[in-house]
Design a protein around this motif. Sequence first.
Motif, PDB file in Angstrom:
ATOM      1  N   ILE B  88       1.883   1.052  10.021  1.00  0.00           N
ATOM      2  CA  ILE B  88       2.071   1.182   8.571  1.00  0.00           C
ATOM      3  C   ILE B  88       0.736   1.437   7.887  1.00  0.00           C
ATOM      4  O   ILE B  88       0.590   2.323   7.047  1.00  0.00           O
ATOM      5  CB  ILE B  88       2.719  -0.094   7.998  1.00  0.00           C
ATOM      6  CG1 ILE B  88       4.136  -0.240   8.542  1.00  0.00           C
ATOM      7  CG2 ILE B  88       2.719  -0.067   6.485  1.00  0.00           C
ATOM      8  CD1 ILE B  88       4.792  -1.536   8.181  1.00  0.00           C
ATOM      9  N   CYS B  89      -0.258   0.651   8.295  1.00  0.00           N
ATOM     10  CA  CYS B  89      -1.586   0.756   7.684  1.00  0.00           C
ATOM     11  C   CYS B  89      -2.166   2.148   7.928  1.00  0.00           C
ATOM     12  O   CYS B  89      -2.679   2.796   7.002  1.00  0.00           O
ATOM     13  CB  CYS B  89      -2.468  -0.325   8.273  1.00  0.00           C
ATOM     14  SG  CYS B  89      -4.091  -0.365   7.578  1.00  0.00           S
ATOM     15  N   THR B  92      -0.416   4.698   5.861  1.00  0.00           N
ATOM     16  CA  THR B  92      -0.800   4.569   4.452  1.00  0.00           C
ATOM     17  C   THR B  92      -2.144   5.240   4.208  1.00  0.00           C
ATOM     18  O   THR B  92      -2.331   5.943   3.210  1.00  0.00           O
ATOM     19  CB  THR B  92      -0.885   3.081   4.061  1.00  0.00           C
ATOM     20  OG1 THR B  92       0.326   2.447   4.450  1.00  0.00           O
ATOM     21  CG2 THR B  92      -1.097   2.935   2.581  1.00  0.00           C
ATOM     22  N   SER B  96      -2.824   8.358   1.724  1.00  0.00           N
ATOM     23  CA  SER B  96      -3.564   7.997   0.513  1.00  0.00           C
ATOM     24  C   SER B  96      -4.591   9.046   0.130  1.00  0.00           C
ATOM     25  O   SER B  96      -4.831   9.299  -1.045  1.00  0.00           O
ATOM     26  CB  SER B  96      -4.304   6.677   0.709  1.00  0.00           C
ATOM     27  OG  SER B  96      -3.400   5.647   0.922  1.00  0.00           O
ATOM     28  N   ILE B 114      -6.746  -2.346   1.574  1.00  0.00           N
ATOM     29  CA  ILE B 114      -5.612  -2.076   2.462  1.00  0.00           C
ATOM     30  C   ILE B 114      -5.829  -2.790   3.793  1.00  0.00           C
ATOM     31  O   ILE B 114      -4.928  -3.450   4.335  1.00  0.00           O
ATOM     32  CB  ILE B 114      -5.475  -0.553   2.711  1.00  0.00           C
ATOM     33  CG1 ILE B 114      -5.122   0.168   1.426  1.00  0.00           C
ATOM     34  CG2 ILE B 114      -4.474  -0.276   3.821  1.00  0.00           C
ATOM     35  CD1 ILE B 114      -3.676   0.444   1.216  1.00  0.00           C
ATOM     36  N   THR B 118      -3.757  -5.878   5.478  1.00  0.00           N
ATOM     37  CA  THR B 118      -3.219  -5.778   6.839  1.00  0.00           C
ATOM     38  C   THR B 118      -3.669  -6.958   7.687  1.00  0.00           C
ATOM     39  O   THR B 118      -2.883  -7.498   8.477  1.00  0.00           O
ATOM     40  CB  THR B 118      -3.674  -4.461   7.487  1.00  0.00           C
ATOM     41  OG1 THR B 118      -3.427  -3.406   6.576  1.00  0.00           O
ATOM     42  CG2 THR B 118      -2.939  -4.212   8.772  1.00  0.00           C
ATOM     43  N   PRO B 244       0.926   5.493  -2.845  1.00  0.00           N
ATOM     44  CA  PRO B 244       0.672   5.027  -1.472  1.00  0.00           C
ATOM     45  C   PRO B 244       0.709   3.512  -1.359  1.00  0.00           C
ATOM     46  O   PRO B 244       1.128   2.972  -0.329  1.00  0.00           O
ATOM     47  CB  PRO B 244      -0.715   5.583  -1.145  1.00  0.00           C
ATOM     48  CG  PRO B 244      -1.281   6.081  -2.394  1.00  0.00           C
ATOM     49  CD  PRO B 244      -0.200   6.295  -3.361  1.00  0.00           C
ATOM     50  N   VAL B 245       0.294   2.837  -2.442  1.00  0.00           N
ATOM     51  CA  VAL B 245       0.341   1.371  -2.412  1.00  0.00           C
ATOM     52  C   VAL B 245       1.791   0.897  -2.376  1.00  0.00           C
ATOM     53  O   VAL B 245       2.142  -0.037  -1.651  1.00  0.00           O
ATOM     54  CB  VAL B 245      -0.403   0.785  -3.628  1.00  0.00           C
ATOM     55  CG1 VAL B 245      -0.208  -0.710  -3.706  1.00  0.00           C
ATOM     56  CG2 VAL B 245      -1.863   1.138  -3.568  1.00  0.00           C
ATOM     57  N   ALA B 247       4.225   2.470  -1.087  1.00  0.00           N
ATOM     58  CA  ALA B 247       4.691   2.688   0.286  1.00  0.00           C
ATOM     59  C   ALA B 247       4.226   1.554   1.179  1.00  0.00           C
ATOM     60  O   ALA B 247       4.998   0.997   1.969  1.00  0.00           O
ATOM     61  CB  ALA B 247       4.160   4.014   0.809  1.00  0.00           C
ATOM     62  N   PHE B 248       2.958   1.197   1.023  1.00  0.00           N
ATOM     63  CA  PHE B 248       2.372   0.152   1.857  1.00  0.00           C
ATOM     64  C   PHE B 248       3.070  -1.181   1.631  1.00  0.00           C
ATOM     65  O   PHE B 248       3.446  -1.873   2.587  1.00  0.00           O
ATOM     66  CB  PHE B 248       0.887   0.044   1.521  1.00  0.00           C
ATOM     67  CG  PHE B 248       0.150  -0.997   2.315  1.00  0.00           C
ATOM     68  CD1 PHE B 248       0.002  -0.849   3.685  1.00  0.00           C
ATOM     69  CD2 PHE B 248      -0.391  -2.106   1.698  1.00  0.00           C
ATOM     70  CE1 PHE B 248      -0.675  -1.796   4.421  1.00  0.00           C
ATOM     71  CE2 PHE B 248      -1.075  -3.060   2.429  1.00  0.00           C
ATOM     72  CZ  PHE B 248      -1.214  -2.906   3.794  1.00  0.00           C
ATOM     73  N   ILE B 343       8.026   5.339   4.369  1.00  0.00           N
ATOM     74  CA  ILE B 343       6.707   5.867   4.039  1.00  0.00           C
ATOM     75  C   ILE B 343       6.788   7.378   3.883  1.00  0.00           C
ATOM     76  O   ILE B 343       6.130   7.970   3.032  1.00  0.00           O
ATOM     77  CB  ILE B 343       5.677   5.462   5.111  1.00  0.00           C
ATOM     78  CG1 ILE B 343       5.535   3.943   5.105  1.00  0.00           C
ATOM     79  CG2 ILE B 343       4.333   6.111   4.842  1.00  0.00           C
ATOM     80  CD1 ILE B 343       4.494   3.413   6.025  1.00  0.00           C
TER      81      ILE B 343
END
Lengths: 523, 490
Positions: B88-89, B92, B96, B114, B118, B244-245, B247-248, B343
Amino acid sequence: MTHIFGTPILTLLCFLPLIGTLAIVIFTRKDEEKKIKNIALWFSVAAFLISLLILPRFRTDTAEMQFVERAEWIPAIGAEYLLGIDGISILLILLTTLLTVIAVLSSSTAITDRLKEYYGSLLLLETGMLGVFMALDFVLFYVFWEVMLVPMYFLIGIWGGPNRLYAAIKFFLYTLFGSVLMLLGILALYFLNADPAFGSGEHTFNMITLFNVQLPFHFQCWIFAAFFIGFAIKVPVFPFHTWLPDAHVEAPTAGSVILAGVLLKMGTYGFIRVCLPMLPQASEFFAPFVAVLAMIGIVYGALVAMAQTDIKKLVAYSSVSHLGFVMLGLFAMNSQGITGGVLQMINHGISTGALFLLVGIIYERRHTRKIQEFGGLAHVMPVYAALFAVTLFSSIGLPGLNGFVGEFLILLGAFQKELWYAAVAVSGIVLGAGYMLWLYQRVMFGTVTHPENKMLKDCSRREVLYMAPLIILMLWIGIYPKPYLRLIESSVMGTIQSLKRPSAGPDLMAMASQTPPETAALI
Amino acid sequence: MNQTLPNFPLSILYPEMILTISACVLIFLARAFARAHKHTLSSIAFFSVIAAMGCAGSLWNFPRWENLIEFFLIDRYAIFFKLVLLVICALTILISKRFLSDTDTERGEYYGLILLATIGMMIMVSGADLITIYLGLETMAIASYILAAYFRSDERSSEAGLKYFLLGAFNSGIILYGMALLYGATGTFNLAEMHRIVSGLSGPAELRLLYFSLILLVAGFGFKIAAVPFHMWAPDVYEGAPTPVAAFLSAGSKTASLAVLIRVFTVAFGLFTELWQLWIAYISGLTMLFGNIAALRQTNVKRMLAYSSIAHVGYMLLGLASGIEMGSSAVLMYAFVYLFANIGLFASLILLTRNGVPKESTADFSGLSRRHPLIAFAVTIFLLSLTGIPPTAGFIGKFYLFMAAVKSGYIKLAVVGVLASVISLFYYMRIVMAMYMEKPADTDAAALQPSTSLGYAFSIMVFVILAVGIYPGPLLDLARESLSSIKILS
């Protein structure tokens, strides 16, 4: 024997169209129209030829699955890659590959926009349909069943008529609604079969194993209900038919041909493949109920068809009526009825497919399908009128043409079951003759009332070419149906055998109360 | 209990250590060369995540992963989730870059935060002890609050951050209270120990404490994963936060919280399984229905995705309610499968954003298939996966979940679940309809060219979704093995 010329023939047949889709997507540019059409045509023709290759090696003396191919797929849950065909599916496979070739041919002037996506979807659709008729593993069956929805959704939604967005989403929602319930039915079968008291005791989605499952009556009823909704929406059985006229009217010609010719058959195929052999007692129990719905469909479809002013809509409602016949035959549950039902599935695919093609031909010339816009076409387009006449009579069930054989067998079967079933169904035939002949009279006979129609061109050579195989089949099945019936025979006998299988008797009913919680909770 | 730090190989902490160092570099040192070398920022972040992934993956066959440190577990369950969180990270970070450079806000802090979030999540999933879990939770939460408000000058973003912070802080209090009660009843923070002690408890007073703490923890974690009725914050925060945040957060913080939820409930409350499963079952039914029905009305895609992510939590809870073995492994599977499609859709929103002006309504997707057929295809795959149509991974995820539900006898709930996913078809297909069946509102195709990193992200996500959808066996085995490591502990 599963291999022909050293290749697993069913896998090849099933995925050949998919390769065609990929070839179109990867190797052609948007503007290479000719190349796209050719790839689509050659791949569909190749698929048709391969399906013909299977025929001489197909054994008609057994109800067993043939050409079985098996490979590991998801071992953790007992799902396999398992393909196989019997007498019921082989005819449907042939119908599918033939109609796809015809659909491709018929689109070449009708579709002018976004050809890449169009032919790609058409071939993808073929893979989905063939997969449904070949899959002998429930998960695989379900995957193909759903995969097919997406290209059909696009066919209706992108290349359809003015109201296409509504029709496309309605089609998708209805069918998905049915299929998710079917999914629950599949899962219930799976877990019940894992219980040694009812089935083989293993966790498997293998349909051949599940044919032998013997469930207590109340389980069967619940599972039947789940499958019934899934299949009935697809057929469509009255009152689940409301998506059909919308989808048919909005879909492009080729979409309607595939939809009427093959997609609707997946519902009836599901009944004969799943409900009858796996849930015999529930099928027996619900048979009168289904038969009544089928008869309502026959009469209602015919009456509504009579009231239509749009030719395509008329044909769409006639489908509701004709599929009522198929359902009535299947749920008469005797050999004539089921044989007739299966044959009528093919017949309907041929004659209704042809009717939609004919409607498409005239729509391309006039861009209208309203009956009152026509009249006297027989003078202007004699070949067209002749083709239309043969197709029409085939659809009505005139002796000597294919529709007669199927309907006659169904009536025989229905007659043995209940006298009044046959009586009601006959009235459907009379009504069918009524609306079809009336349609023909209004469109073809009389003087040419609209000046636009005076200059209409008769069928082109391409149009005659793709109509010809269908006309030949109508005559062939009508005059000499024996080879077709022989293909079906053994498999229908096999289905009848499994219907007569003893039910899970009272002792098993008693055991149900002591079964492990896993199963008991299913009630 | 052993008070000295036990002797353990440092390698089990490598993933967290790598990320920590990288986060520090990004936050403190990046200022020095931020303006000149913007590419280095995202590269540092991305490659440290890849390195951490490698280290975490190498621990999979670690010889003694049961109980090296009492409060920090390296079992396969933890490693599975660490890998998921790192994926995921990484995704992202990939999506981003374009967004930040468009708005000219690409700074070291962003990537640092981020990574910090994580790290918090990774500590959470390794937590064998309430304290560890809480530490991880707060590390994650505080970093997320700042991330949500990252666009300081944007009102919506600030509002989202503030809202998230206030409600989140309140919620932390609830979780802490629940943990305190649990400690009060059992006298230990360690989950495994708790399991042993709970089996010996019989006094009504202690049981009452346990019930009460169970309620508080359900509410607390319910908030974190945005399950109905604790979901109110999610739509506003996701809509306001930078894309993007959002999504994260919607993928990462939910996955981590769900992982903790499963561990705490199955280990510490193992004796009350039937009780909490029932609660979770009700919450799951409500969440599936509410999320999907509320999503129907949305025209802003980001908000729709917020509601849809609520609905997907409902599906995952259905798995949790359906028993520890099959159900929970279905949750693991689903969490993995869900993240890609989710995502992916946020990434498509980033792609549509033009010069920092968000394009978030369904209408902005219209004609995308003509403007950029590949992206339209990818978005279609994401949407089909979210709906659960084969041959996408989403189908396998849902299939396995419903299988677990039917097996454990939650037939009615399974019916609710499948009907809810039919509802979801309607709003997901609205986007497909816009992309393929409507005229483009904007004919400027050049502006849609995805940047390299975004292109990579799209291809990875589509590939994984299709690969898992067609051949799910390996992932299924992985999820099962991961889950079985929890049972060893209890």
